[in-house]
Scaffold this active site. Structure first.
Site, PDB file in Angstrom:
ATOM      1  N   ASP A 103       7.487   3.480  -2.401  1.00 35.96           N
ATOM      2  CA  ASP A 103       7.659   4.561  -1.429  1.00 35.96           C
ATOM      3  C   ASP A 103       9.056   4.516  -0.822  1.00 35.96           C
ATOM      4  O   ASP A 103       9.703   5.537  -0.664  1.00 35.96           O
ATOM      5  CB  ASP A 103       6.580   4.494  -0.329  1.00 35.96           C
ATOM      6  CG  ASP A 103       6.452   3.104   0.277  1.00 35.96           C
ATOM      7  OD1 ASP A 103       6.735   2.122  -0.424  1.00 35.96           O
ATOM      8  OD2 ASP A 103       6.075   2.996   1.457  1.00 35.96           O
ATOM      9  N   PHE A 115      13.215   4.629  11.173  1.00 36.08           N
ATOM     10  CA  PHE A 115      11.946   4.068  10.702  1.00 36.08           C
ATOM     11  C   PHE A 115      11.018   5.235  10.410  1.00 36.08           C
ATOM     12  O   PHE A 115      10.702   6.022  11.302  1.00 36.08           O
ATOM     13  CB  PHE A 115      11.342   3.135  11.763  1.00 36.08           C
ATOM     14  CG  PHE A 115      10.204   2.315  11.229  1.00 36.08           C
ATOM     15  CD1 PHE A 115      10.423   1.059  10.675  1.00 36.08           C
ATOM     16  CD2 PHE A 115       8.905   2.800  11.247  1.00 36.08           C
ATOM     17  CE1 PHE A 115       9.375   0.306  10.151  1.00 36.08           C
ATOM     18  CE2 PHE A 115       7.841   2.052  10.735  1.00 36.08           C
ATOM     19  CZ  PHE A 115       8.086   0.807  10.187  1.00 36.08           C
ATOM     20  N   ASP A 146       3.666   3.512   6.765  1.00 37.27           N
ATOM     21  CA  ASP A 146       2.926   3.215   7.996  1.00 37.27           C
ATOM     22  C   ASP A 146       3.773   2.553   9.068  1.00 37.27           C
ATOM     23  O   ASP A 146       4.874   2.058   8.810  1.00 37.27           O
ATOM     24  CB  ASP A 146       1.783   2.246   7.685  1.00 37.27           C
ATOM     25  CG  ASP A 146       2.292   0.818   7.477  1.00 37.27           C
ATOM     26  OD1 ASP A 146       3.244   0.640   6.701  1.00 37.27           O
ATOM     27  OD2 ASP A 146       1.774  -0.102   8.126  1.00 37.27           O
ATOM     28  N   LYS A 193      16.839   4.146   1.472  1.00 37.16           N
ATOM     29  CA  LYS A 193      17.461   4.002   2.794  1.00 37.16           C
ATOM     30  C   LYS A 193      18.496   2.892   2.747  1.00 37.16           C
ATOM     31  O   LYS A 193      18.169   1.723   2.595  1.00 37.16           O
ATOM     32  CB  LYS A 193      16.374   3.696   3.827  1.00 37.16           C
ATOM     33  CG  LYS A 193      16.879   3.741   5.248  1.00 37.16           C
ATOM     34  CD  LYS A 193      15.754   3.586   6.226  1.00 37.16           C
ATOM     35  CE  LYS A 193      15.964   2.379   7.091  1.00 37.16           C
ATOM     36  NZ  LYS A 193      14.833   2.132   7.979  1.00 37.16           N
ATOM     37  N   ASP A 250      14.385  -0.298   1.359  1.00 36.29           N
ATOM     38  CA  ASP A 250      15.094  -0.403   2.637  1.00 36.29           C
ATOM     39  C   ASP A 250      16.085  -1.572   2.533  1.00 36.29           C
ATOM     40  O   ASP A 250      17.204  -1.377   2.057  1.00 36.29           O
ATOM     41  CB  ASP A 250      14.031  -0.620   3.733  1.00 36.29           C
ATOM     42  CG  ASP A 250      14.584  -0.532   5.144  1.00 36.29           C
ATOM     43  OD1 ASP A 250      15.823  -0.520   5.302  1.00 36.29           O
ATOM     44  OD2 ASP A 250      13.788  -0.497   6.103  1.00 36.29           O
ATOM     45  N   LYS A 256       0.807  -1.206   0.000  1.00 34.97           N
ATOM     46  CA  LYS A 256       0.000   0.000   0.000  1.00 34.97           C
ATOM     47  C   LYS A 256       0.848   1.267   0.000  1.00 34.97           C
ATOM     48  O   LYS A 256       0.377   2.346  -0.355  1.00 34.97           O
ATOM     49  CB  LYS A 256      -0.878   0.034   1.269  1.00 34.97           C
ATOM     50  CG  LYS A 256      -1.811  -1.111   1.435  1.00 34.97           C
ATOM     51  CD  LYS A 256      -2.581  -0.948   2.797  1.00 34.97           C
ATOM     52  CE  LYS A 256      -3.323  -2.188   3.172  1.00 34.97           C
ATOM     53  NZ  LYS A 256      -3.924  -2.081   4.523  1.00 34.97           N
ATOM     54  N   GLY A 257       2.068   1.147   0.502  1.00 35.04           N
ATOM     55  CA  GLY A 257       2.875   2.320   0.833  1.00 35.04           C
ATOM     56  C   GLY A 257       3.017   3.376  -0.256  1.00 35.04           C
ATOM     57  O   GLY A 257       3.109   4.560   0.043  1.00 35.04           O
ATOM     58  N   ARG A 284      -0.237   6.660   7.644  1.00 31.85           N
ATOM     59  CA  ARG A 284      -0.099   6.751   6.184  1.00 31.85           C
ATOM     60  C   ARG A 284      -0.624   8.083   5.646  1.00 31.85           C
ATOM     61  O   ARG A 284      -0.173   8.581   4.625  1.00 31.85           O
ATOM     62  CB  ARG A 284      -0.886   5.621   5.499  1.00 31.85           C
ATOM     63  CG  ARG A 284      -0.321   4.230   5.687  1.00 31.85           C
ATOM     64  CD  ARG A 284      -0.941   3.282   4.665  1.00 31.85           C
ATOM     65  NE  ARG A 284      -0.825   1.881   5.018  1.00 31.85           N
ATOM     66  CZ  ARG A 284       0.203   1.102   4.697  1.00 31.85           C
ATOM     67  NH1 ARG A 284       1.219   1.609   4.038  1.00 31.85           N
ATOM     68  NH2 ARG A 284       0.219  -0.174   5.036  1.00 31.85           N
TER      69      ARG A 284
HETATM   70  C1  PRP Z   1       7.277  -1.481   2.682  1.00 31.01           C
HETATM   71  C2  PRP Z   1       7.497  -0.515   1.541  1.00 31.01           C
HETATM   72  C3  PRP Z   1       8.267  -1.322   0.535  1.00 31.01           C
HETATM   73  C4  PRP Z   1       9.063  -2.291   1.395  1.00 31.01           C
HETATM   74  C5  PRP Z   1      10.486  -1.867   1.464  1.00 31.01           C
HETATM   75  O1  PRP Z   1       6.160  -2.283   2.410  1.00 31.01           O
HETATM   76  O2  PRP Z   1       6.290  -0.043   1.009  1.00 31.01           O
HETATM   77  O3  PRP Z   1       7.423  -2.034  -0.334  1.00 31.01           O
HETATM   78  O4  PRP Z   1       8.467  -2.248   2.699  1.00 31.01           O
HETATM   79  O5  PRP Z   1      11.225  -2.648   2.337  1.00 31.01           O
HETATM   80  P1  PRP Z   1      12.444  -3.562   1.908  1.00 31.01           P
HETATM   81  O6  PRP Z   1      13.311  -2.792   0.970  1.00 31.01           O
HETATM   82  O7  PRP Z   1      13.169  -3.816   3.233  1.00 31.01           O
HETATM   83  O8  PRP Z   1      11.923  -4.837   1.339  1.00 31.01           O
HETATM   84  P2  PRP Z   1       5.378  -3.146   3.523  1.00 31.01           P
HETATM   85  O9  PRP Z   1       5.729  -4.601   3.359  1.00 31.01           O
HETATM   86  O10 PRP Z   1       5.610  -2.539   4.880  1.00 31.01           O
HETATM   87  O11 PRP Z   1       3.870  -2.993   3.093  1.00 31.01           O
HETATM   88  P3  PRP Z   1       3.024  -1.630   2.849  1.00 31.01           P
HETATM   89  O12 PRP Z   1       3.555  -0.999   1.585  1.00 31.01           O
HETATM   90  O13 PRP Z   1       1.623  -2.110   2.700  1.00 31.01           O
HETATM   91  O14 PRP Z   1       3.209  -0.726   4.039  1.00 31.01           O
END
Ligand code: PRP
Length: 174
Positions: free
Chosen positions: A99, A151, A158, A130, A102, A42-43, A164
């Site tokens: 978004d 974070f 979120d 990041k 990481d 969703k991010g 969000r």
């Molecule tokens: C978050 C973000 C990225 C991912 C990045 O998604 O939106 O898709 O983490 O992290 P990474 O580089 O360590 O893999 P999340 O799984 O939290 O779901 P969301 O988008 O629904 O919040």
């Protein structure tokens, strides 16, 4: 949550400047063609909505829903496709919109997954890059803002589904 538990990192104005800069570059790079933008739910939903409205090239939109973090602040490393794209991207120029990158595991997984669908090109655009916890090298063609650590929440991001909707981006003081 009270205001002492998060600190302002990027204002809506900081973000808007970067979104405009990215949209201009993307529009220039894909000039004369069409791009299929794949948003990662969703991010990325707010970033994607702002970005695509500034693109000056023909655009198609699709989404994937991936999940790795659940309620945790650490990537589990186990990525799941909750919902796949619907558009046939074979032979298309595709741009992943995230978004945040990481650990990189989510984006690397999605990249491999989309490559099996044989797009003509595949690039990645992320609002936030990041580096601190990067576990896999991944080419990021378009980056809005760099972040050393922390974070972050707001502007689509979120913690446990909260924050969000915030127009600015904050570091959560965990
Ligand atoms: C978050 C973000 C990225 C991912 C990045 O998604 O939106 O898709 O983490 O992290 P990474 O580089 O360590 O893999 P999340 O799984 O939290 O779901 P969301 O988008 O629904 O919040």
């Amino acid at each position: 949550m009270n205001s002492t538990e998060k600190s302002l990192l990027f204002t809506a104005e900081d973000i808007a400047r970067q979104v405009q800069r990215l949209a201009s570059r993307i529009s220039q790079d894909y000039q004369g063609g069409e791009v299929v933008v794949v948003g990662v739910l969703k991010g990325a939903f707010i970033f994607l909505a702002d970005l695509v409205r500034l693109l000056t090239i023909p655009t198609k939109l699709d989404f994937v829903r991936l999940s790795s973090y659940g309620a945790s602040t650490e990537s589990s490393g186990k990525i799941r496709i909750v919902a796949d794209i619907e558009i046939n991207i074979q032979g298309q120029d595709v741009l992943i919109v995230e978004d945040i990158v990481d650990s990189g595991l989510t984006t690397a997984f999605l990249r491999e997954h989309l490559l099996t669908k044989k797009p003509r090109s595949l690039k990645i655009c992320t609002l936030l890059d990041k580096m601190e916890r990067r576990r896999i090298e991944i080419p990021l063609e378009y980056v809005g803002l760099h972040l050393a650590k922390g974070f972050v929440v707001g502007y689509g991001l979120d913690r446990n589904e909260a924050h969000r909707q915030l127009p600015d981006i904050y570091e959560l003081l965990l």
